[in-house]
Design a protein around this motif. Structure first.
Motif, mmCIF file in Angstrom:
data_model
loop_
_atom_site.group_PDB
_atom_site.id
_atom_site.type_symbol
_atom_site.label_atom_id
_atom_site.label_comp_id
_atom_site.label_asym_id
_atom_site.label_seq_id
_atom_site.Cartn_x
_atom_site.Cartn_y
_atom_site.Cartn_z
ATOM 1 N N VAL A 36 94.409 -85.758 32.347
ATOM 2 C CA VAL A 36 95.980 -85.044 32.331
ATOM 3 C C VAL A 36 95.775 -84.553 30.089
ATOM 4 C CG1 VAL A 36 98.476 -84.169 31.948
ATOM 5 C CG2 VAL A 36 96.623 -84.649 34.465
ATOM 6 N N GLY A 37 95.611 -83.373 29.727
ATOM 7 C CA GLY A 37 95.822 -83.270 28.411
ATOM 8 C C GLY A 37 97.297 -83.028 28.160
ATOM 9 N N PHE A 38 97.752 -83.001 26.461
ATOM 10 C CA PHE A 38 98.661 -82.309 26.351
ATOM 11 C C PHE A 38 98.664 -82.818 24.964
ATOM 12 C CE2 PHE A 38 100.052 -87.095 28.141
ATOM 13 C CZ PHE A 38 100.453 -87.663 27.423
ATOM 14 N N SER A 39 99.846 -81.671 24.415
ATOM 15 C CA SER A 39 99.581 -82.100 22.775
ATOM 16 C C SER A 39 101.005 -80.841 22.170
ATOM 17 C CB SER A 39 98.691 -80.859 22.012
ATOM 18 O OG SER A 39 98.651 -79.117 22.480
ATOM 19 N N GLY A 40 101.731 -81.292 21.549
ATOM 20 C CA GLY A 40 102.757 -80.862 20.572
ATOM 21 C C GLY A 40 102.428 -80.153 19.319
ATOM 22 N N THR A 41 102.829 -78.845 18.518
ATOM 23 C CA THR A 41 102.906 -78.582 17.559
ATOM 24 C C THR A 41 104.120 -77.961 16.586
ATOM 25 O OG1 THR A 41 100.706 -77.308 17.872
ATOM 26 C CG2 THR A 41 101.222 -76.324 16.741
ATOM 27 N N TRP A 42 103.844 -78.185 16.081
ATOM 28 C CA TRP A 42 105.331 -77.906 15.270
ATOM 29 C C TRP A 42 104.578 -77.149 14.112
ATOM 30 C CZ3 TRP A 42 107.347 -80.060 9.721
ATOM 31 C CH2 TRP A 42 108.092 -79.621 9.221
ATOM 32 N N MET A 43 105.206 -75.812 14.204
ATOM 33 C CA MET A 43 105.181 -74.814 13.294
ATOM 34 C C MET A 43 105.549 -74.935 11.678
ATOM 35 S SD MET A 43 102.316 -72.787 15.085
ATOM 36 C CE MET A 43 102.769 -71.022 13.868
ATOM 37 N N LEU A 44 105.229 -75.597 10.984
ATOM 38 C CA LEU A 44 105.162 -75.544 9.434
ATOM 39 C C LEU A 44 105.384 -73.798 8.924
ATOM 40 C CD1 LEU A 44 102.833 -78.264 8.440
ATOM 41 C CD2 LEU A 44 104.656 -78.120 9.034
ATOM 42 N N SER A 45 104.574 -72.878 9.628
ATOM 43 C CA SER A 45 105.185 -71.463 9.063
ATOM 44 C C SER A 45 104.306 -70.475 9.742
ATOM 45 C CB SER A 45 103.996 -70.647 8.015
ATOM 46 O OG SER A 45 102.742 -70.989 7.839
ATOM 47 N N ASP A 46 104.282 -69.086 9.956
ATOM 48 C CA ASP A 46 103.313 -68.520 10.917
ATOM 49 C C ASP A 46 102.724 -68.461 10.888
ATOM 50 O OD1 ASP A 46 106.536 -67.518 11.281
ATOM 51 O OD2 ASP A 46 106.181 -65.601 10.354
ATOM 52 N N ASN A 47 101.964 -69.058 9.988
ATOM 53 C CA ASN A 47 99.914 -69.366 10.396
ATOM 54 C C ASN A 47 99.799 -70.402 10.490
ATOM 55 O OD1 ASN A 47 100.579 -65.748 7.769
ATOM 56 N ND2 ASN A 47 99.083 -66.617 9.470
ATOM 57 N N TRP A 48 100.709 -71.462 10.175
ATOM 58 C CA TRP A 48 99.861 -72.917 10.035
ATOM 59 C C TRP A 48 100.639 -74.051 10.624
ATOM 60 C CZ3 TRP A 48 95.655 -74.459 7.561
ATOM 61 C CH2 TRP A 48 94.931 -73.198 6.386
ATOM 62 N N GLY A 49 100.012 -74.814 11.774
ATOM 63 C CA GLY A 49 101.061 -75.679 12.482
ATOM 64 C C GLY A 49 100.363 -76.935 12.762
ATOM 65 N N LEU A 50 101.182 -78.212 12.540
ATOM 66 C CA LEU A 50 100.462 -79.671 13.265
ATOM 67 C C LEU A 50 100.826 -79.643 13.997
ATOM 68 C CD1 LEU A 50 99.619 -82.338 11.095
ATOM 69 C CD2 LEU A 50 102.665 -82.946 11.290
ATOM 70 N N GLU A 51 99.832 -80.101 14.914
ATOM 71 C CA GLU A 51 99.391 -80.856 16.148
ATOM 72 C C GLU A 51 99.196 -81.979 16.599
ATOM 73 O OE1 GLU A 51 96.557 -78.749 19.942
ATOM 74 O OE2 GLU A 51 95.613 -80.341 18.460
ATOM 75 N N VAL A 52 99.851 -82.588 17.595
ATOM 76 C CA VAL A 52 99.099 -84.116 17.906
ATOM 77 C C VAL A 52 98.839 -83.851 19.080
ATOM 78 C CG1 VAL A 52 100.242 -86.260 18.161
ATOM 79 C CG2 VAL A 52 101.037 -84.864 16.058
ATOM 80 N N LEU A 53 97.678 -84.371 19.828
ATOM 81 C CA LEU A 53 96.997 -83.881 20.880
ATOM 82 C C LEU A 53 97.177 -85.620 21.326
ATOM 83 C CD1 LEU A 53 95.036 -82.738 22.909
ATOM 84 C CD2 LEU A 53 93.117 -83.196 21.482
ATOM 85 N N ALA A 54 97.415 -85.918 22.834
ATOM 86 C CA ALA A 54 97.180 -86.812 23.573
ATOM 87 C C ALA A 54 96.903 -86.366 24.510
ATOM 88 C CB ALA A 54 98.493 -87.316 23.351
#
Length: 224
Positions: free
Chosen positions: A65-83
């Motif tokens: 089981v994988g999961f990730s969270g992405t915070w959208m820094l702008s409409d075009n760019w996001g920062l993702e943490v995968l676990a």
């Protein structure tokens, strides 16, 4: 009057274009996207020799089981943490050691990536690309009973070094309903480790292993 009509028309067209540009993105600045799914780790492995010139090791695939969270820094760019929940991989001999189970290991692959969401994405279909850094933690390594029997001792330990490497990804969200999406994603991760086989407390051999897996995840995404 004509000038007024032209001005009003220009404002209306600008407003429509502005709204269209905003609606073109499924995810917008400030959004948080949670993705959860079934993840398949398929090693593209290679290794140095273990005992002779024609042997090595292979790492089997694993599903979890994988999961990730992405915070959208702008409409075009996001920062993702995968676990993920821990994956368990069997390690087997190859070449002259083919058919000999070597052991098993568990690993966790936390990965941090910057994601790009291109302009051609829509509210219904949102593709993205990512590049980041992976840290792989190996733990609970176990030597197989077959390896212990081959070495004529039960005091056999298998140890794998942790790994840092680059990770690339491509994925997409398909809208199911407001703030709920079907998601697919693929990563290629650079994972290299050194495996040591210790017999009676002494290192009998070390093997450089390139795992370099393809990771495929299929699941769902929620936008908050």
């Amino acid at each position: 009057m004509k000038q007024l009509i032209k001005s009003a028309s220009a404002v209306a067209v600008g407003a429509v274009l502005s709204l269209t540009a905003v609606d073109a993105f499924a995810h917008k600045e400030g959004d948080f996207i949670l993705r959860v799914g079934a993840a398949q780790v398929s090693p593209n492995d290679d290794s140095s020799n273990v005992l002779g010139a024609n042997d090595g090791v292979t790492v089997d695939s694993a599903t979890g089981v994988g999961f990730s969270g992405t915070w959208m820094l702008s409409d075009n760019w996001g920062l993702e943490v995968l676990a993920a929940l821990p994956f368990t991989h069997d390690i087997d001999g190859s070449g002259d050691l083919a058919g000999l189970p070597i052991g098993e290991t568990k690993h966790l692959p936390p990965t941090v990536s910057f994601q790009y969401y291109p302009e051609f994405g829509t509210d219904d279909f949102s593709p993205y690309f990512g590049l980041g850094v992976n840290y792989t933690k190996f733990f609970e390594e176990k030597a197989s009973p077959e390896l212990k029997a081959a070495l004529s001792t039960n005091d056999v330990k298998l140890e794998l070094d942790d790994s840092f490497g680059l990770a690339g990804q491509i994925g997409a969200d398909w809208k199911i309903s407001d703030d709920f999406y079907f998601n697919t994603a693929v990563w290629y991760i650079d994972i290299d480790t050194e495996a040591a086989v210790k017999v009676d407390g002494i290192t009998a051999t070390t093997v450089d292993v390139q795992i370099d897996p393809w990771v495929v995840m299929v699941g769902f995404a929620w936008r908050f």
